[in-house]
Design an enzyme around this catalytic site. Structure first.
Site, PDB file in Angstrom:
ATOM      1  N   SER A   1       0.770  -1.315   0.082  1.00  0.00           N
ATOM      2  CA  SER A   1      -0.110   0.011   0.038  1.00  0.00           C
ATOM      3  C   SER A   1       0.902   1.306   0.018  1.00  0.00           C
ATOM      4  CB  SER A   1      -0.726   0.105   1.111  1.00  0.00           C
ATOM      5  OG  SER A   1      -1.405   1.231   1.419  1.00  0.00           O
TER       6      SER A   1
ATOM      7  N   TYR B   1      -1.742   5.511  -4.713  1.00  0.00           N
ATOM      8  CA  TYR B   1      -2.853   6.751  -4.748  1.00  0.00           C
ATOM      9  C   TYR B   1      -2.309   7.817  -5.308  1.00  0.00           C
ATOM     10  CZ  TYR B   1      -6.139   4.727  -1.455  1.00  0.00           C
ATOM     11  OH  TYR B   1      -7.070   3.715  -0.884  1.00  0.00           O
TER      12      TYR B   1
ATOM     13  N   THR C   1      -5.237   2.882  -7.385  1.00  0.00           N
ATOM     14  CA  THR C   1      -6.404   2.957  -6.731  1.00  0.00           C
ATOM     15  C   THR C   1      -7.296   4.024  -7.249  1.00  0.00           C
ATOM     16  OG1 THR C   1      -5.659   1.514  -4.987  1.00  0.00           O
ATOM     17  CG2 THR C   1      -7.665   2.399  -4.783  1.00  0.00           C
TER      18      THR C   1
ATOM     19  N   ARG D   1     -16.980   5.812   6.770  1.00  0.00           N
ATOM     20  CA  ARG D   1     -17.047   4.578   7.769  1.00  0.00           C
ATOM     21  C   ARG D   1     -17.582   4.693   9.243  1.00  0.00           C
ATOM     22  NH1 ARG D   1     -11.219   3.036   6.037  1.00  0.00           N
ATOM     23  NH2 ARG D   1     -11.216   3.690   3.686  1.00  0.00           N
TER      24      ARG D   1
ATOM     25  N   LYS E   1      -7.011  -0.181 -10.070  1.00  0.00           N
ATOM     26  CA  LYS E   1      -7.850  -1.021  -9.169  1.00  0.00           C
ATOM     27  C   LYS E   1      -9.074  -0.081  -8.732  1.00  0.00           C
ATOM     28  CE  LYS E   1      -7.503  -2.785  -4.383  1.00  0.00           C
ATOM     29  NZ  LYS E   1      -8.005  -2.038  -3.417  1.00  0.00           N
TER      30      LYS E   1
ATOM     31  N   SER F   1     -13.180  -4.134  -8.153  1.00  0.00           N
ATOM     32  CA  SER F   1     -13.041  -4.157  -6.605  1.00  0.00           C
ATOM     33  C   SER F   1     -13.976  -3.084  -6.101  1.00  0.00           C
ATOM     34  CB  SER F   1     -11.668  -3.752  -6.251  1.00  0.00           C
ATOM     35  OG  SER F   1     -11.739  -3.506  -4.856  1.00  0.00           O
TER      36      SER F   1
ATOM     37  N   HIS G   1     -13.441  -2.072  -3.029  1.00  0.00           N
ATOM     38  CA  HIS G   1     -12.360  -1.637  -1.694  1.00  0.00           C
ATOM     39  C   HIS G   1     -12.801  -2.284  -0.492  1.00  0.00           C
ATOM     40  CE1 HIS G   1      -9.331   1.975  -1.320  1.00  0.00           C
ATOM     41  NE2 HIS G   1      -9.527   1.327  -0.129  1.00  0.00           N
TER      42      HIS G   1
ATOM     43  N   ASP H   1     -11.232  -8.245  -6.144  1.00  0.00           N
ATOM     44  CA  ASP H   1     -11.093  -8.741  -4.798  1.00  0.00           C
ATOM     45  C   ASP H   1     -12.377  -8.392  -4.104  1.00  0.00           C
ATOM     46  OD1 ASP H   1     -11.145  -5.967  -3.877  1.00  0.00           O
ATOM     47  OD2 ASP H   1      -8.949  -5.904  -3.811  1.00  0.00           O
ATOM     48  N   GLY H   2     -12.520  -8.634  -2.797  1.00  0.00           N
ATOM     49  CA  GLY H   2     -13.865  -8.387  -2.037  1.00  0.00           C
ATOM     50  C   GLY H   2     -14.671  -9.778  -1.566  1.00  0.00           C
ATOM     51  N   GLY H   3     -14.349 -10.058  -0.491  1.00  0.00           N
ATOM     52  CA  GLY H   3     -15.183 -11.184   0.009  1.00  0.00           C
ATOM     53  C   GLY H   3     -14.739 -12.676  -0.111  1.00  0.00           C
ATOM     54  N   ILE H   4     -13.409 -12.577  -0.572  1.00  0.00           N
ATOM     55  CA  ILE H   4     -12.806 -13.969  -0.769  1.00  0.00           C
ATOM     56  C   ILE H   4     -12.590 -14.643   0.632  1.00  0.00           C
ATOM     57  CG2 ILE H   4     -10.772 -15.358  -2.018  1.00  0.00           C
ATOM     58  CD1 ILE H   4     -12.081 -14.351  -4.209  1.00  0.00           C
ATOM     59  N   ARG H   5     -13.118 -15.769   0.974  1.00  0.00           N
ATOM     60  CA  ARG H   5     -12.614 -16.404   2.301  1.00  0.00           C
ATOM     61  C   ARG H   5     -12.389 -17.967   2.040  1.00  0.00           C
ATOM     62  NH1 ARG H   5     -12.543 -11.655   2.587  1.00  0.00           N
ATOM     63  NH2 ARG H   5     -13.247 -10.223   4.012  1.00  0.00           N
TER      64      ARG H   5
HETATM   65  C1  FMN Z   1      -7.654  -2.312   6.705  1.00  0.00           C
HETATM   66  C2  FMN Z   1      -7.726  -2.212   5.181  1.00  0.00           C
HETATM   67  C3  FMN Z   1      -6.763  -1.002   4.557  1.00  0.00           C
HETATM   68  C4  FMN Z   1      -6.780  -1.169   3.048  1.00  0.00           C
HETATM   69  N1  FMN Z   1      -6.026  -0.058   2.617  1.00  0.00           N
HETATM   70  C5  FMN Z   1      -5.997  -0.004   1.337  1.00  0.00           C
HETATM   71  C6  FMN Z   1      -5.124   0.855   0.686  1.00  0.00           C
HETATM   72  O1  FMN Z   1      -4.398   1.389   1.582  1.00  0.00           O
HETATM   73  N2  FMN Z   1      -5.128   0.877  -0.727  1.00  0.00           N
HETATM   74  C7  FMN Z   1      -6.129   0.321  -1.466  1.00  0.00           C
HETATM   75  O2  FMN Z   1      -5.988   0.298  -2.672  1.00  0.00           O
HETATM   76  N3  FMN Z   1      -7.059  -0.498  -0.861  1.00  0.00           N
HETATM   77  C8  FMN Z   1      -6.978  -0.652   0.559  1.00  0.00           C
HETATM   78  N4  FMN Z   1      -7.931  -1.735   1.064  1.00  0.00           N
HETATM   79  C9  FMN Z   1      -8.738  -2.400   0.098  1.00  0.00           C
HETATM   80  C10 FMN Z   1      -7.942  -3.746  -0.261  1.00  0.00           C
HETATM   81  O3  FMN Z   1      -7.088  -3.523  -1.144  1.00  0.00           O
HETATM   82  C11 FMN Z   1      -9.117  -4.797  -1.061  1.00  0.00           C
HETATM   83  O4  FMN Z   1      -9.716  -3.993  -1.926  1.00  0.00           O
HETATM   84  C12 FMN Z   1     -10.246  -5.233  -0.052  1.00  0.00           C
HETATM   85  O5  FMN Z   1      -9.621  -5.432   1.365  1.00  0.00           O
HETATM   86  C13 FMN Z   1     -10.762  -6.603  -0.468  1.00  0.00           C
HETATM   87  O6  FMN Z   1     -11.528  -7.164   0.265  1.00  0.00           O
HETATM   88  P1  FMN Z   1     -11.296  -8.047   1.491  1.00  0.00           P
HETATM   89  O7  FMN Z   1     -10.865  -7.442   2.684  1.00  0.00           O
HETATM   90  O8  FMN Z   1     -12.924  -8.667   1.534  1.00  0.00           O
HETATM   91  O9  FMN Z   1     -10.568  -9.100   1.044  1.00  0.00           O
HETATM   92  C14 FMN Z   1      -7.843  -1.741   2.467  1.00  0.00           C
HETATM   93  C15 FMN Z   1      -8.641  -2.676   3.147  1.00  0.00           C
HETATM   94  C16 FMN Z   1      -8.674  -2.911   4.454  1.00  0.00           C
HETATM   95  C17 FMN Z   1      -9.577  -3.928   5.029  1.00  0.00           C
HETATM   96  C1  COI Z   2      -4.943   5.138   4.047  1.00  0.00           C
HETATM   97  C2  COI Z   2      -6.251   4.631   3.722  1.00  0.00           C
HETATM   98  C3  COI Z   2      -6.641   5.419   2.367  1.00  0.00           C
HETATM   99  C4  COI Z   2      -6.108   3.255   3.117  1.00  0.00           C
HETATM  100  C5  COI Z   2      -7.274   2.992   2.478  1.00  0.00           C
HETATM  101  O1  COI Z   2      -7.661   2.646   1.447  1.00  0.00           O
HETATM  102  C6  COI Z   2      -8.509   1.957   3.496  1.00  0.00           C
HETATM  103  O2  COI Z   2      -8.252   1.939   4.710  1.00  0.00           O
HETATM  104  O3  COI Z   2      -9.183   1.430   2.818  1.00  0.00           O
END
Ligand code: FMN
Ligand code: COI
Length: 361
Positions: free
Chosen positions: A116, A139, A165, A174, A234, A256, A258, A289-293
């Site tokens: 990241s 970013y 992203t 949030r 992304k 995605s 996110h 991505d998103g929800g893969i468990r």
């Molecule tokens: C704690 C946390 C921090 C994240 N930080 C970033 C980030 O810095 N940059 C980014 O592109 N996505 C970020 N994401 C999104 C993830 O890259 C990803 O899209 C997402 O977690 C996928 O879903 P999943 O957690 O269900 O696998 C973050 C997600 C979480 C949970």
């Molecule tokens: C520092 C944040 C922008 C990281 C992020 O993308 C997130 O927490 O989902």
């Protein structure tokens, strides 16, 4: 840093959900809200799971499974399996070694880590420890000069791709995080952004410098002109955006939302994946991505058009629960589950996975 033995993990921890429960005991309350939470009412966060649960697999029998493997080629490189680590910020919130531990765990499992922009460890240190050249998530910053310098650092440090992203020009609201009053603790910061000119604090959203400097397609074309690395977008959910991205010459797309953390009530990534696959018609590789468990989720994503998947929160659960060992174990569980799912649906290779893996496609 040596990898502690798997025996440090309780034997009843056998699935990614088990890791989530273990991590919850070890992460401070407000950091847990940051890790787990989504935007608004978390409808999209929930949908990311529910949409996978709705999909059913069609088992196939008596097929030749000799020579089975999960290898794939992506952007001119060979990868051992299609399970990539999604970029997530501030790993030091979850383990004192932060990204140093994550990269070690990912390397043991031959998994490609996407680092990241908001990593808490210098990007050069992370890539030096990686056995699979990592990807860097960018970013685009308001300070474009700094952004360009950062890209040069990323190239020099041996990263294999830039993942830009584009779905979060501003933070999603949030509420879970807000209610828990999450703040970054002292000592944890985005070290790779040190020295950057940041925007003055502003009230509100519209009319603020944040939106005035948010990147556009034009800025992304500029970014591509700076680097020879493959540039992957992304955060694409709309088929028309995917079509534009392919036409503009981006190397790949990550479908995605996110992890449900930006705009609530958008569809699950797995739900829109088939339409996006149809829109890009094989012009560029797709990740999702998103929800893969579960390994079965990975297989479903591959069946519906993804070349590979990314996993976010479960890797942080592994990290919080058991450092590098936990990260490696989470990835191992997922990879083993994928191999079993492929074998039981009669698919010995990724290229033999198609839509008919899904029951009633
Ligand atoms: C704690 C946390 C921090 C994240 N930080 C970033 C980030 O810095 N940059 C980014 O592109 N996505 C970020 N994401 C999104 C993830 O890259 C990803 O899209 C997402 O977690 C996928 O879903 P999943 O957690 O269900 O696998 C973050 C997600 C979480 C949970
Ligand atoms: C520092 C944040 C922008 C990281 C992020 O993308 C997130 O927490 O989902």
């Amino acid at each position: 840093m040596p990898l502690p033995p798997l025996s440090t993990i309780p034997p009843e921890v056998v699935s990614l959900d088990d890791y989530e429960a273990l991590a919850r005991e070890r992460v401070e309350e407000s950091a847990w809200a940051y890790l787990s939470g989504g935007a608004g009412d978390e409808l999209t966060l929930r949908e990311n799971r529910v949409a996978f649960e709705r999909l059913k697999l069609s088992p196939r029998i008596l097929r030749d499974l000799s020579g089975a493997n999960t290898r794939l080629e992506l952007f001119g490189r060979s990868y051992a399996h299609p399970i990539f680590v999604a970029p997530t910020a501030f790993h030091r919130l979850f383990h004192p070694e932060g990204e140093r531990a994550t990269v070690l765990g990912a390397s043991v499992m031959e998994a490609c880590l996407t680092v990241s922009t908001s990593a808490g460890v210098p990007l050069e240190e992370i890539s030096t420890s990686a056995t699979v050249p990592p990807w860097f998530q960018l970013y685009v910053q308001a300070d474009r000069g700094f952004t360009a310098e950062l890209v040069k650092r990323v190239e020099a440090a041996g990263y294999a791709a830039l993942v830009v992203t584009v779905d979060a020009p501003l933070h999603g609201l949030r509420n879970r995080e807000q209610r828990a009053c999450f703040r970054l603790p002292p000592g944890i910061e985005a070290v790779n952004l040190r020295g950057m000119k940041s925007l003055p604090p502003a009230e509100g959203v519209f009319g603020t410098p944040l939106l005035e400097t948010a990147p556009t397609w034009k800025d992304l074309a500029w970014l591509r002109s700076l680097t020879t690395l493959p540039v992957i977008l992304k955060g694409v959910l709309d088929p028309e955006d995917a079509r534009i991205a392919a036409a503009e010459g981006f190397a790949g797309i990550v479908v995605s939302n996110h992890g449900g953390r930006t705009l609530d009530t958008v569809p699950a990534a797995i739900e829109v994946l088939p339409q996006i696959a149809e829109a890009v018609a094989g012009q560029v590789p797709l990740l999702m991505d998103g929800g893969i468990r579960r390994g079965t989720d990975v297989l479903k994503a591959l069946a519906l058009g993804a070349d590979a998947v990314m996993v976010g929160r479960p890797v942080l659960h592994g990290l919080a629960a058991a450092g590098a060992t936990g990260v490696a174990h989470v990835l191992k569980i997922l990879r083993t589950e994928l191999e079993i799912a492929m074998a039981l649906t009669g698919r010995p290779t990724l290229s033999s996975v198609d839509r008919t893996v899904i029951a009633n496609p």
